[in-house]
Design an enzyme around this catalytic site. Structure first.
Site, mmCIF file in Angstrom:
data_model
loop_
_atom_site.group_PDB
_atom_site.id
_atom_site.type_symbol
_atom_site.label_atom_id
_atom_site.label_comp_id
_atom_site.label_asym_id
_atom_site.label_seq_id
_atom_site.Cartn_x
_atom_site.Cartn_y
_atom_site.Cartn_z
ATOM 1 N N LYS A 52 6.510 -39.286 25.003
ATOM 2 C CA LYS A 52 6.687 -39.034 23.564
ATOM 3 C C LYS A 52 8.173 -39.039 23.230
ATOM 4 C CE LYS A 52 5.158 -35.772 19.958
ATOM 5 N NZ LYS A 52 4.434 -34.506 19.696
ATOM 6 N N SER A 127 0.765 -34.781 16.319
ATOM 7 C CA SER A 127 1.881 -35.705 16.202
ATOM 8 C C SER A 127 2.035 -36.649 17.400
ATOM 9 C CB SER A 127 3.175 -34.925 16.006
ATOM 10 O OG SER A 127 3.446 -34.124 17.137
ATOM 11 N N SER A 151 -0.763 -30.811 18.626
ATOM 12 C CA SER A 151 -0.289 -32.202 18.694
ATOM 13 C C SER A 151 -0.590 -32.975 19.975
ATOM 14 C CB SER A 151 1.212 -32.250 18.443
ATOM 15 O OG SER A 151 1.437 -32.281 17.071
HETATM 16 N N1 GLN Z 1 -0.119 -30.904 12.940
HETATM 17 C C1 GLN Z 1 0.623 -29.716 13.170
HETATM 18 C C2 GLN Z 1 1.874 -29.745 12.330
HETATM 19 O O1 GLN Z 1 1.991 -30.612 11.548
HETATM 20 C C3 GLN Z 1 0.939 -29.563 14.609
HETATM 21 C C4 GLN Z 1 2.065 -30.393 15.066
HETATM 22 C C5 GLN Z 1 2.423 -30.189 16.510
HETATM 23 O O2 GLN Z 1 1.660 -29.608 17.281
HETATM 24 N N2 GLN Z 1 3.605 -30.642 16.867
HETATM 25 O O3 GLN Z 1 2.734 -28.925 12.429
#
Ligand code: GLN
Length: 446
Positions: A52, A127, A151
């Site tokens: 990532k 994400s 995410s």
């Molecule tokens: N979707 C969640 C957010 O927008 C989690 C994102 C994540 O785990 N980095 O914050």
């Protein structure tokens, strides 16, 4: 490694998972492994992995999918990169994500929109959408993602693969571009449960560069993985099976419960009464931490700087206005507001108190049970563009994963069927540092 790159080049026009390929360095590393001879006792030796793009890689562009870091070339490796290297894994490239890991669809990337591996009109989740789509589409056998509120697990669910967020502190965050430091954790995405345990073996452990990394001994996560779930006590929180959950998803979880019972586990309904506050608590705390962590992007120390600036304030204001995307700005504003003198008690402090109650709910369940089970996400993957302009709906995607981060616990998503041709994710949650139980149950189920 060569065929991995050939395949990525063939398939990535369709999936758009990669932001940067690491071809030269990867081929060189592969050659060095060939020269010394592959270690037959190390199952990871010489295998390709994707990373990532919020995990810093020495001399390889690391953008966090933000214009702010468009040309950022790190001068050091994240600890997990050094560890993968020691394990003989070959980083073939950097994977797309929501900008600074804020989002649940990878549509907030400043650079491209990654597609779901099963249906290219659908989002891959986020994400870590690039990390999930790359594994699910067969580009790499494993990838690393990061999970602050879901995410790793939600994109794993949307792409029908295995994703694990380890216990907070299990894996060093050194070199992970910080979003919310009290919640962030790096973890593996793979096609099988055992592969996942192998990669976690490679990256886990205390690190003097990260004082929140834990001194807990790291077991071999594959040891006893095939022991089965006979006698295991599994809890299903009733709050995880309620209204907002798509009927097909609920059905798949019920089938999973029946499978676990058939395999010799006992399954009971329990309650996590404060989990319903998870989403508001998370958006206050995570945004507050983000507003602080992102102060460093000031146009002076890193990457992007606006052109033709007039004075110092202009540098800050214009660099941040032009360098950050809308979602990141939304979080910075929300976080700055929650931390400001007039709102701190009503928002940040209150959220911190409710977070403690959420932790206690989990502790109460784990006093009697080995594992918690439920869906990973309320629905299967949604269409590209469908939720992009509706932040609140997007935020609700993580309603079932967020409480796990708030409590610092390990969570896994694994495939549990399909609805309309799209994968459904089953979530397993274990007590802190008890990833082994989670892997054992996942292995028995898959
Ligand atoms: N979707 C969640 C957010 O927008 C989690 C994102 C994540 O785990 N980095 O914050």
């Amino acid at each position: 490694t060569k065929s991995t790159f050939e395949n990525i080049k063939k398939t990535d026009a369709k999936i758009e998972a990669f932001l940067t390929l690491n071809e030269q360095a990867a081929l060189k590393q592969a050659q060095a492994i060939d020269d010394r001879g592959v270690d037959a006792n190390n199952l990871l030796d010489g295998l390709a992995i994707g990373i990532k793009d919020n995990i810093v890689t020495k001399d390889l562009k690391t953008t966090a999918a933000s214009k702010m870091l468009e040309n950022f070339m790190p001068i050091y490796n994240a600890t997990v990169m050094d560890k993968l290297n020691e394990a003989g894994m070959i980083n073939v490239g950097k994977l797309n994500m929501d900008e600074f890991a804020m989002g649940g669809s990878t549509e907030h990337s400043a650079f491209k929109k990654t597609k779901n591996a099963w249906d290219q009109t659908k989002v891959p989740g986020g994400s870590s959408g690039g990390s999930a789509a790359a594994v699910a589409s067969g580009q790499v056998i494993a990838s690393l993602g990061s999970d602050t509120g879901g995410s790793i697990r939600q994109p794993a669910a949307f792409n029908g693969i295995v994703g694990v967020k380890p216990t907070y502190g299990r894996v060093s965050r050194y070199g992970l571009i910080a979003f919310a430091s009290s919640l962030d954790q790096i973890g593996p995405l793979t096609r099988t449960v055992k592969d996942n345990a192998l990669v976690l073996n490679a990256i886990a452990g205390q690190d003097s560069h990260d004082f929140t990394s834990s001194a807990q001994a790291v077991p071999d996560f594959t040891e006893g993985i095939a022991d089965g779930v006979k006698g295991m006590k599994i809890a299903v929180p009733k709050e995880f099976m309620g209204e907002g959950v798509q009927p097909e998803v609920r059905e798949a979880v019920k089938n999973a419960i029946a499978t676990f019972e058939k395999l010799g586990a006992t399954v009971d309904e329990v309650s996590l009464p404060h989990s319903k506050y998870g989403v508001p608590v998370y958006y206050i705390m995570a945004s507050s931490e983000a507003s602080s962590n992102l102060q460093r992007f000031d146009g002076i120390r890193y990457g992007f700087r606006a052109k033709d600036v007039k004075n110092l304030e202009d540098v800050y204001v214009r660099t941040r206005s032009e360098g950050f995307g809308d979602e990141v700005k939304r979080r910075i504003m929300l976080g700055t507001f929650s931390l400001s003198a007039g709102s701190y008690d009503a928002f940040f402090k209150k959220a911190a108190q409710v977070r403690t109650l959420i932790c206690q709910d989990f502790a109460n369940v784990f006093a009697d049970y080995d594992l918690i089970l439920g869906p990973t996400a309320p629905t299967v993957a949604f269409g590209i563009g469908e939720e992009l302009n509706d932040p609140l709906t997007m935020y609700l995607n993580d309603i079932l994963t967020i409480p796990v981060n708030l409590a610092g616990l390990p969570g896994m998503s694994l495939p549990a069927g399909f609805a309309n041709g799209l994968p459904i994710g089953l979530q397993l949650i274990a007590n802190a540092y008890d990833e082994k139980t989670m892997y054992k149950a996942g292995y028995a189920f898959e």
